[in-house]
Structure formats: structure tokens, C-alpha cells
Scaffold this active site. Sequence first.
Site, PDB file in Angstrom:
ATOM      1  N   ARG A  58       0.843  -1.213   0.000  1.00  0.00           N
ATOM      2  CA  ARG A  58       0.000   0.000   0.000  1.00  0.00           C
ATOM      3  C   ARG A  58       0.871   1.253   0.000  1.00  0.00           C
ATOM      4  O   ARG A  58       0.458   2.325  -0.427  1.00  0.00           O
ATOM      5  CB  ARG A  58      -0.966  -0.016   1.191  1.00  0.00           C
ATOM      6  CG  ARG A  58      -1.844   1.232   1.293  1.00  0.00           C
ATOM      7  CD  ARG A  58      -3.142   0.989   2.076  1.00  0.00           C
ATOM      8  NE  ARG A  58      -2.924   0.310   3.332  1.00  0.00           N
ATOM      9  CZ  ARG A  58      -2.507   0.894   4.464  1.00  0.00           C
ATOM     10  NH1 ARG A  58      -2.261   2.173   4.497  1.00  0.00           N
ATOM     11  NH2 ARG A  58      -2.326   0.182   5.567  1.00  0.00           N
ATOM     12  N   TYR A 111     -16.378  13.836 -17.220  1.00  0.00           N
ATOM     13  CA  TYR A 111     -16.766  12.443 -16.990  1.00  0.00           C
ATOM     14  C   TYR A 111     -17.738  12.387 -15.797  1.00  0.00           C
ATOM     15  O   TYR A 111     -17.516  13.039 -14.768  1.00  0.00           O
ATOM     16  CB  TYR A 111     -15.497  11.612 -16.729  1.00  0.00           C
ATOM     17  CG  TYR A 111     -15.813  10.266 -16.161  1.00  0.00           C
ATOM     18  CD1 TYR A 111     -16.566   9.349 -16.889  1.00  0.00           C
ATOM     19  CD2 TYR A 111     -15.387   9.908 -14.887  1.00  0.00           C
ATOM     20  CE1 TYR A 111     -16.881   8.116 -16.355  1.00  0.00           C
ATOM     21  CE2 TYR A 111     -15.700   8.679 -14.354  1.00  0.00           C
ATOM     22  CZ  TYR A 111     -16.458   7.794 -15.088  1.00  0.00           C
ATOM     23  OH  TYR A 111     -16.782   6.570 -14.554  1.00  0.00           O
ATOM     24  N   ASP A 183      -7.623  16.089 -16.729  1.00  0.00           N
ATOM     25  CA  ASP A 183      -7.898  14.684 -17.060  1.00  0.00           C
ATOM     26  C   ASP A 183      -7.518  14.487 -18.527  1.00  0.00           C
ATOM     27  O   ASP A 183      -8.169  15.029 -19.427  1.00  0.00           O
ATOM     28  CB  ASP A 183      -9.390  14.398 -16.815  1.00  0.00           C
ATOM     29  CG  ASP A 183      -9.768  12.947 -17.096  1.00  0.00           C
ATOM     30  OD1 ASP A 183      -9.047  12.281 -17.843  1.00  0.00           O
ATOM     31  OD2 ASP A 183     -10.817  12.514 -16.581  1.00  0.00           O
ATOM     32  N   LYS A 208      -8.175   2.888 -19.600  1.00  0.00           N
ATOM     33  CA  LYS A 208      -8.528   3.131 -21.010  1.00  0.00           C
ATOM     34  C   LYS A 208      -7.312   2.895 -21.924  1.00  0.00           C
ATOM     35  O   LYS A 208      -6.832   1.792 -21.985  1.00  0.00           O
ATOM     36  CB  LYS A 208      -9.092   4.548 -21.153  1.00  0.00           C
ATOM     37  CG  LYS A 208     -10.079   4.961 -20.049  1.00  0.00           C
ATOM     38  CD  LYS A 208     -11.301   4.079 -19.974  1.00  0.00           C
ATOM     39  CE  LYS A 208     -12.214   4.552 -18.837  1.00  0.00           C
ATOM     40  NZ  LYS A 208     -13.293   3.628 -18.551  1.00  0.00           N
TER      41      LYS A 208
HETATM   42  N1  PLP Z   1     -11.912  10.075 -16.701  1.00  0.00           N
HETATM   43  C1  PLP Z   1     -12.520   9.744 -17.846  1.00  0.00           C
HETATM   44  C2  PLP Z   1     -12.474  10.693 -19.001  1.00  0.00           C
HETATM   45  C3  PLP Z   1     -13.203   8.522 -17.953  1.00  0.00           C
HETATM   46  O1  PLP Z   1     -13.805   8.207 -19.121  1.00  0.00           O
HETATM   47  C4  PLP Z   1     -13.236   7.642 -16.835  1.00  0.00           C
HETATM   48  C5  PLP Z   1     -13.959   6.348 -16.906  1.00  0.00           C
HETATM   49  O2  PLP Z   1     -14.754   6.091 -17.783  1.00  0.00           O
HETATM   50  C6  PLP Z   1     -12.588   8.033 -15.658  1.00  0.00           C
HETATM   51  C7  PLP Z   1     -11.940   9.246 -15.624  1.00  0.00           C
HETATM   52  C8  PLP Z   1     -12.607   7.151 -14.435  1.00  0.00           C
HETATM   53  O3  PLP Z   1     -11.734   6.084 -14.606  1.00  0.00           O
HETATM   54  P1  PLP Z   1     -11.907   4.657 -13.877  1.00  0.00           P
HETATM   55  O4  PLP Z   1     -13.096   3.980 -14.461  1.00  0.00           O
HETATM   56  O5  PLP Z   1     -10.600   3.991 -14.162  1.00  0.00           O
HETATM   57  O6  PLP Z   1     -12.100   4.935 -12.416  1.00  0.00           O
END
Ligand code: PLP
Length: 393
Positions: A58, A111, A183, A208
Site C-alpha cells: 500500500r 466524466y 484529465d 482506457k
Molecule cells: N476520466 C474519464 C475521461 C473517464 O472516461 C473515466 C472512466 O470512464 C474516468 C476518468 C474514471 O476512470 P476509472 O473507471 O478507471 O475509475
Amino acid sequence: MKGSKGRSTISVHAGEHLDKATGAVNTPIYQSSTFFFPTGDRRTWDGEVPDGSFIYTRYGNPTVAAAERKIAELESGKRCLLFATGMAATSTALLTFLRSGDRLVSQEDIYGGSYNLMRYHLTSLGIDVQFAPTADTGAFIEAIVPGTKVVWLESPTNPLLKLVDYPEIIKAAHEQGAMVFIDNTFATPINQRPLEKGADLVMESGTKYLGGHSDLLAGAVITDGLDLEPVARKRIVLGGAMDPLPAFLLERGMKTLALRMRCHNQNGMAIAEYLEDHPRVDGVHYPGLESHPQHSLATRLMSGFGGMLSFEVKGGRREAERAMASMKLVKMATSLGGVESLVSMPLNSSHAALPPEERARLGIRDPLLRLSVGIEDVEDLKEDLDQALRSSA
Ligand code: PLP
């Protein structure tokens, strides 16, 4: 290696853990929650200690650390921290830097999970959260009033692929003493590197494109100038650390990141152009198309336009559902960024929680489909989309 090697070389080699015992050319999976810690050991509980040894996973783990070094170099940063998911990365970073009474400015289009965290959870802690218009830079900058602590951006956005003029917003935010977090999940460090334009922190959902095979969950935060140590300590306390096995898969997946992104960029562009001319399609949202309202900004900010696009099927919700259900090669599923093409309907997935008037205000119309274009042969994808669209009438 930073600054001197190309992105393909960095994708393959950065962060490699050289195993002195065996000479293995790949990073070993150190699948251990704990490490030998003899009585009288003077190591501190800070995760990775100077001699490269570890205490407890951790806090830090050699397989995870190898993936962190690779992501840091890919994003032109100095340090990266990995998390179990993208949401663990986002929540830990924001909870590190925001206190009750602080102001956070974000976008209307982000998101859904990040929106939920900010709109309902951070506000319940007394954090002042404001959502500003994504594509109106002037109005966005007006929302960054003195006292703003963090600005959270996402570009391009989900599902309409809107762009944020983040270099302008970074300038304005820094003048007000605010930090800018971005992001970068849709673009990836192959297509844009916001740290090079002055962003303070970049977040990636490694689930992703970085992982690239839809077989793991991961999240990362990366910085260049900003000290990540407070986030590392918060990660220990909140417990969103990454396990070694997905870290191995992530590091292995990233070896082909630059290669995959070249194909996603090519296929994304080809499919966007194909759909734009298709008689059963009403409009395509893709930053690489000249018809995209922010195409010139996209060419300034991005070196490739990625594999994400959305389009409206002629007719209404029923026709769009029929088209989606008729796709054979392209699979109906949420998520994105894998080698396989996926289709989803924002109306009943990522944006299902929004009331219809709110969706309409954001420009998300009922027949909108979101496509994550994979790395299959593009002619096969066209053929599948064509038969599905024709059967939607
Ligand atoms: N940011 C974006 C643009 C996303 O599309 C997603 C998930 O779909 C996330 C953050 C969150 O990621 P996670 O599903 O790995 O928690």
C-alpha cells in the site's frame, strides 16, 4: 531519458525494472503485500525508500513503481503515482489539495464519475464547486475568481469531444494563484501533454488507452513542478493503491501505447470522415474534422485526434438503438480505449442520470452514439457500421 527520446522508445523502455538476480528483460511481478523488515531496520514508512527497497505494497511496490516511472516520462513529468482506478486517483488528488471553504472550478462537460464526486461529495465537505462552460474560454476564466484553489479540466470531453483552451485557462488560473489539474484520458500523452503547457497535475484513467486491452483498472496522477508527496501520503491513508498484477499488465500494455495510438488516430479519422458522409448519419463530433467547431484549437493542442468520436443516427432514439444493436464487430459496452471497437449510448449509460433538459442544454441529443474506435482493419469497421446504419431505418 526525458526530453531526449521519442514517445515510442519511452513507451517501450521507460521505467523498466532490471532484475539483477535473473537478467529478465521484462519487469517482474512482485506479487507480495509485504517485504522483509528485520528488527532494528531504520527505514521510514514512506513507501519507496532511497536504496530502492520496499516495506508494504500500500506504500509502494517495485512492479507498481516501474509503471509509475514509465507514465511519468510519457507525460513529461517528474513523478507519477498509480491508483487502483481513475476515480481513486481523482478523489485522492482533490482531497489532498482541497479543504472546506476552498473553491474548485470545473467544466459542465466532464466524466460523470468526476462530476458526481465534485457535485455531491466534495460539496458535502464544504468545498465550493462551480461548473463553468467548457468551450467558452472567456466565461470559464471569469469563473476563476480570486481564492480559487483548483481548476479541474478535461479535454477532449465525453461524449461530444469538446475542447478546452487549457493553455489560456492555465495562464489565467496561475494569475489568480490557482492550480490546474487536467484529465488527459481521451487524448493520452501521445496526443497531448498538458504538463508541457504549464498544467500542475495530469490525471489518467489507465483503464482506457494506457492499459489498452480492457483487462484492468488503473488511475494515475503525474506532476512536473508540483510536489506529489502529500498525495502519496493521502494514498496511503485512503488506501486506493494499485496491486502489482494489474500494474504489470499496465506496464506491458504501455509498451505498445505509441504504436496503438497511431492506429487509433488513423482509424478515428477515417471512421469520422466515413460517418460524416453517410446518408443515415446526421452529424459527427470529432476534433480532427474541419466541421468540428474547435478544429483549429484541436490542431494547436493535439498531435493526433484519437479514437473517440460520437455521431447522431438519423431519426431518433429508436433508430439509434436499432443501429447499435445491429453492430456485429463493434460491441455494445461502456468504457473506451481498448484495441476493440465499442459503442455506447450516452442517453442510457454515461449521462443517464442527467434530466432530459440538462442533456439537451449540453447538446447530448437522444440519437447520439459514442464510438471508441479500435485498431481493427478500418474497412471491416466501415462495413459493420454501414450494415448497422442501413438496418436502423
Ligand atoms: N476520466 C474519464 C475521461 C473517464 O472516461 C473515466 C472512466 O470512464 C474516468 C476518468 C474514471 O476512470 P476509472 O473507471 O478507471 O475509475
